[in-house]
Design a protein around this motif. Structure first.
Motif, PDB file in Angstrom:
ATOM      1  N   GLN A 103      -4.034   6.546  -1.391  1.00 43.46           N
ATOM      2  CA  GLN A 103      -5.461   6.257  -1.260  1.00 43.46           C
ATOM      3  C   GLN A 103      -6.288   7.208  -2.121  1.00 43.46           C
ATOM      4  N   GLY A 104      -5.874   7.418  -3.328  1.00 41.59           N
ATOM      5  CA  GLY A 104      -6.609   8.278  -4.243  1.00 41.59           C
ATOM      6  C   GLY A 104      -6.358   9.745  -3.964  1.00 41.59           C
ATOM      7  N   ASP A 105      -6.537  10.569  -4.962  1.00 46.70           N
ATOM      8  CA  ASP A 105      -6.336  12.010  -4.858  1.00 46.70           C
ATOM      9  C   ASP A 105      -4.971  12.358  -4.290  1.00 46.70           C
ATOM     10  N   ASN A 106      -3.972  11.540  -4.594  1.00 44.50           N
ATOM     11  CA  ASN A 106      -2.591  11.767  -4.175  1.00 44.50           C
ATOM     12  C   ASN A 106      -2.414  11.864  -2.665  1.00 44.50           C
TER      13      ASN A 106
END
Length: 161
Positions: free
Chosen positions: A28-31
């Motif tokens: 979900q973004g930003d790892n």
């Protein structure tokens, strides 16, 4: 909503040539990797898949459901195929207010905020199916699901100063 999705998948499973249950990771973004539960149905070169995740971060809890339908295409490498199709993402976010409460207060009455998001997008997948036993296959899948930022993206693309 979630019950409707499961009902549609179960009804369509009667004509499926392959049914798969599994676990995966949703980025979900930003790892931020979140564990998911997956269900996949395949028939005649088409696949229908669903993934659900239920992460919680302190007072914030989420429900994410992804449904995708795609067509599989063979490539000249053994055991490998790719897919192209459409996807839907439904997210529900619940934020419980963090307040200092009197010891006698009922915690179920704490103020809450809800958020619902529904997005439509595209999916591109790479799949590797490894036969193990007769009728049993291990499947490794990587699927990239892309969603536009909503109607605001149309304004940003077509808007003029």
């Amino acid at each position: 909503m979630f019950r409707l999705i499961i009902a549609v998948l179960l009804l369509s499973s009667t004509s499926a040539q392959a049914i798969g249950l599994g676990v995966g990771l949703l980025e979900q973004g930003d790892n931020r990797l979140i564990p998911t539960y997956t269900l996949k149905l395949e028939s005649n070169g088409y696949q229908l898949s669903a993934a659900a995740a239920f992460p919680s971060f302190g007072p914030v809890s989420m429900t994410s459901v992804l449904i995708s339908g795609a067509q599989r295409f063979k490539i000249p490498l053994p055991l490998i195929s790719f897919s192209l199709g459409a996807t839907m993402l439904y997210e529900q976010v619940l934020i419980k207010s963090v307040q200092k409460k009197a010891p006698s207060s009922d915690s179920s009455r704490a103020p809450r905020r809800f958020g619902h998001n529904l997005n439509l997008g595209g999916v591109l997948g790479l799949h590797c199916n490894i036969p193990l036993l007769k009728g049993v296959t291990a499947s490794l899948n990587w699927e990239a699901m892309h969603y536009p930022a909503g109607l605001a993206v149309l304004y940003l693309i077509t808007g003029r100063r």
